[in-house]
Design an enzyme around this catalytic site. Structure first.
Site, PDB file in Angstrom:
ATOM      1  CE  LYS A  40      35.711 -22.242 -54.645  1.00 54.41           C
ATOM      2  NZ  LYS A  40      35.313 -22.531 -53.261  1.00 54.41           N
ATOM      3  CE  LYS A  51      31.332 -21.049 -54.662  1.00 54.47           C
ATOM      4  NZ  LYS A  51      31.386 -19.873 -53.780  1.00 54.47           N
ATOM      5  CB  CYS A 105      21.935  12.340 -42.961  1.00 51.68           C
ATOM      6  SG  CYS A 105      20.790  10.940 -42.988  1.00 51.68           S
ATOM      7  CG  ASP A 144      32.515 -26.765 -49.007  1.00 53.01           C
ATOM      8  OD1 ASP A 144      31.342 -26.952 -48.636  1.00 53.01           O
ATOM      9  OD2 ASP A 144      33.176 -25.759 -48.694  1.00 53.01           O
ATOM     10  CE1 TYR A 202      43.146 -27.115 -53.600  1.00 59.57           C
ATOM     11  CE2 TYR A 202      44.240 -25.150 -54.420  1.00 59.57           C
ATOM     12  CZ  TYR A 202      43.414 -25.760 -53.497  1.00 59.57           C
ATOM     13  OH  TYR A 202      42.874 -25.027 -52.468  1.00 59.57           O
ATOM     14  CB  CYS A 235      21.168  11.070 -47.930  1.00 57.88           C
ATOM     15  SG  CYS A 235      20.917  12.457 -46.795  1.00 57.88           S
ATOM     16  CB  CYS A 245      17.316  11.391 -46.836  1.00 53.37           C
ATOM     17  SG  CYS A 245      18.098  10.355 -45.578  1.00 53.37           S
ATOM     18  CB  CYS A 299      18.046  13.903 -42.677  1.00 53.96           C
ATOM     19  SG  CYS A 299      18.662  13.876 -44.386  1.00 53.96           S
ATOM     20  CD  GLU A 303      43.128 -27.664 -60.579  1.00 48.32           C
ATOM     21  OE1 GLU A 303      43.893 -26.941 -61.247  1.00 48.32           O
ATOM     22  OE2 GLU A 303      43.231 -27.822 -59.345  1.00 48.32           O
TER      23      GLU A 303
END
Length: 727
Positions: free
Chosen positions: A134, A370, A487, A136, A281, A482, A464, A467, A132
């Site tokens: 889609k 999509k 941190c 919008d 639907y 990390c 990191c 830190c 079907e």
């Protein structure tokens, strides 16, 4: 307008409708309903606009002359109700789930392979799908009782929307009364015997059951939730924006926004002027009717007078689905309305039930294909690493700003180091970007033909960036983390998330304020927010007395947020908003949750072993206990979940109710199961512990007997709920 003579002075005479006027009013209503059906559901109008308007005008004059002829579902009542100032909640009896996405043919093929694994079937199983377009637009849920439209609402969060019934009544394509069907057998109207012949025996039996002759159905359901999409055509969108421009008003960005804004107008007469349209639907709760397949549902909807999209195709196998998607990818520009993909559904409802859904989020038997988003080229100027609240290090590309799908994009996530290597993204590269799912910008590919040799490879840091602690990448994981709980960036992100709308919703504590609080040392964990003073806040830049007072007031308000929000805000790894709701619903209080063992946590529906271990490890941390103690001492008292179990007698058990119960309402029975620590489900599966069958039990009883699920009478169920006698 008065509706009875008792409301008028005794000297006033009011005309009373005779048999002839009553008959004519009913004839007009029937003619108008038929005209709407032919125009909107069949695309075969038989009346000119002038003739249609003449019928409406005559009916309106009759109803004004004889008020007693006016009915709630009259075609004249689509417009003119009083404007509202607020929308009331609209609960969905069956949740409106979201769909997982596919972005290409390979994704669709991978999805079908997952279906086969779930069904325990090999390539010999030919699955039939319904494709079907889609639309919008804006998803809506409509309730009809005995064929009459009674209410409708928006999708909302899938469980609760907003009641927009007056505005829905203004949509001409939406019938207020379903057309009753003549008697017919409830059977699959499309699937041929050969479609089931290739199924493994277990699946063949399930489909054969659905194809077997069933009791005759006629008329309309006693109650049904009909789902669909309200949208606006390109032509209407252009008309409205032209009017808004002339009036000096703000125009809509796209037809979807225009449809959503029109449907949520406070004044229904304003909605009526917007000329919205709808396609139906799907189905939610349904009593007094059964559908055997998606194709059967759409066909029945059309016969009831509901508007369905004509561009639907039944496909045998995923390759036919891919061909349909490709075909409409090239033709979507020819449509008078917007689509953003194709919805693919397993056709037969028997197989849909077999497949079930992914937790409470999305069905396994449907997926949204999509179409590729608009893509543009830009340049990677640099790559930086962000540190999240759980310590995850995420590389982010800083891009030369570029317009894409109506917004300016300057950053795109690179997810992790493996993703960077797979796409071979380098600083200085020209790349193609798109907004995945129309939301998150991502790099699709590198334009390697434009490389100059000046580009530089990117490597994840060994320490990191916040830190300086050595980072770790656990075996089997793609994310580098990390491990330092001190941190600064982790603390900042934890506090920011705790104050966000997804958690404790503390207004006034944005990213900048949270950064100031953590960098100053005033906040070392989320509990420190509740010990802040006005004097401390006034020491920050651009912080006046009024703003500081407001922030402290909002912090105070947050002390009684629902339990699920506090759980979410604590920042437990693997626990998001939905999982927080699940935990709050099951345990009811923070004390019960923090005391739960790994086995108890893993036994909660939708909480797996790995997540259970993460929860237990979080609460076993001394710093966590210290923060919880500080929260308690500060007066943080989250609202207990009202549906929390009062006992664990049904822990780990799942109940399904079918048929008519005589001593309990179904909602009461399901609430009783939840209070005793169990789970109430709407469908029978191998995970079902018991089926409770009332009178006139239907296909659920048959399914339970087929897969050997224990069946209880209502009395037997009530006996199970009673407290055991003391010895």
């Amino acid at each position: 307008m008065p509706t009875s003579t008792n409301e008028l002075p005794l000297t006033t005479e009011v005309a009373r409708a005779g048999a002839q006027e009553q008959q004519r009013a009913e004839e007009l209503r029937q003619q108008i309903r038929r005209a709407n059906y032919l125009y909107y559901a069949q695309d075969a109008p038989e009346l000119s606009d002038a003739a249609y308007d003449a019928l409406m005008r005559e009916l309106r004059e009759l109803e004004e002359t004889y008020p007693e002829l006016l009915t709630a579902d009259s075609p004249t009542q689509r417009v003119g109700t009083d404007a509202v100032t607020t929308f009331t909640p609209y609960p969905h009896r069956v949740p409106m789930l979201s769909l997982d996405n596919a972005f290409g043919a390979d994704d669709l093929r991978a999805w079908e392979e997952k279906l086969r694994r779930q069904l325990g079937a090999g390539p010999e199983l030919r699955i039939e799908y319904v494709c079907e377009l889609k639309i919008d637009g804006l998803s809506v849920n409509l309730t009809y009782e005995d064929g009459r439209f009674v209410a409708g609402g928006t999708r909302g969060d899938g469980l609760m929307g907003e009641d927009i019934s007056p505005n829905l009544r203004t949509i001409s394509a939406l019938p207020m009364q379903l057309l009753p069907l003549p008697p017919r057998a409830a059977k699959i109207s499309h699937t041929e015997p050969s479609a089931a012949a290739s199924l493994p025996a277990s699946l063949f039996d399930a489909v054969a059951l659905e194809e077997a002759p069933a009791p005759l159905q006629q008329g309309v359901p006693t109650r049904i939730e009909i789902r669909g999409e309200v949208f606006m055509s390109h032509r209407e969108f252009a008309r409205i924006n032209a009017e808004l421009e002339e009036q000096g008003g703000k125009t809509f960005a796209n037809p979807r926004n225009a449809a959503a804004g029109s449907l949520r107008q406070k004044d229904p007469s304003e909605t009526a002027r917007r000329r919205l349209d709808v396609f139906l639907y799907a189905v939610g709760e349904c009593e007094g009717w059964s559908f055997q397949s998606q194709h059967d549902l759409l066909q029945t909807y059309r016969e009831w007078g509901l508007r369905t999209n004509p561009n639907v195709r039944v496909c045998s196998g995923i390759e036919e689905v891919i061909a349909f998607c490709d075909e409409w990818g090239g033709k979507k520009g020819e449509l008078p309305y917007d689509i953003d993909g194709v919805v693919v559904k397993v056709n037969t409802f028997a197989l849909q039930r077999e497949l079930g859904q992914v937790s409470s989020r999305a069905p396994r038997w449907a997926i949204a294909y999509k179409y590729p988003a608009l893509q543009v080229r830009t340049r990677v100027e640099s790559i930086e690493v962000q540190v999240g609240r759980t310590g995850a290090l995420t590389p982010v590309a800083n891009l030369t700003p570029v317009a894409l799908a109506g917004v300016t994009v300057a950053r795109a996530t690179l997810h992790n180091e493996d993703e960077i290597r797979r796409k071979d993204v380098r600083v200085g590269d020209t790349v193609v970007i798109q907004r995945a799912g129309e939301v998150i910008p991502e790099i699709v590919e590198v334009v390697k033909g434009e490389r100059t040799g000046e580009e530089s490879e990117f490597f994840m840091p060994s320490h990191c960036p916040s830190c300086g602690s050595p980072v770790v990448r656990p075996e089997g994981e793609a994310v580098t983390r990390c491990p330092n709980e001190e941190c600064p960036k982790k603390l900042h992100e934890r506090v920011r998330y705790f104050a966000s709308r997804a958690a404790m919703d503390i207004e006034g504590l944005g990213d900048k304020q949270c950064e100031q609080l953590t960098q100053s040392g005033l906040v070392r964990d989320v509990a420190d927010l509740y010990s802040l003073t006005k004097e401390q806040l006034l020491g920050f830049e651009r912080m006046g007395d009024k703003l500081a007072t407001k922030i402290l007031a909002h912090i105070e308000e947050s002390k009684t947020r629902p339990l699920a929000r506090l759980i979410s805000g604590l920042g437990i790894r693997h626990i998001g908003e939905h999982s927080s709701e699940v935990l709050a619903s099951h345990f009811g209080t923070l004390e019960r949750l923090t005391a739960a063992s790994v086995d108890e946590l893993a036994g909660v529906f939708e909480i797996g072993r790995r997540t259970a271990e993460s929860i237990r490890a979080f609460f076993d941390e001394p710093r966590t206990q210290q923060a919880l103690d500080k929260l308690h001492d500060a007066g943080v008292r989250p609202q207990s979940h009202t549906n929390a179990p009062q006992s664990d007698r049904f822990a780990g058990k799942s109940f399904v109710f079918t048929g008519t119960l005589t001593r309990l309402k179904r909602e009461e029975a399901e609430a009783m199961v939840k209070r005793l620590g169990g789970r109430a489900s709407g469908s029978v599966s191998k995970q079902t512990s018991y089926l409770v069958a009332g009178t006139e039990a239907g296909s659920k009883l048959t399914k339970a007997q087929e897969i050997s699920v224990p069946v209880l009478t209502e009395d037997e169920f009530l006996q199970m709920t009673e407290e055991p006698a003391e010895e």
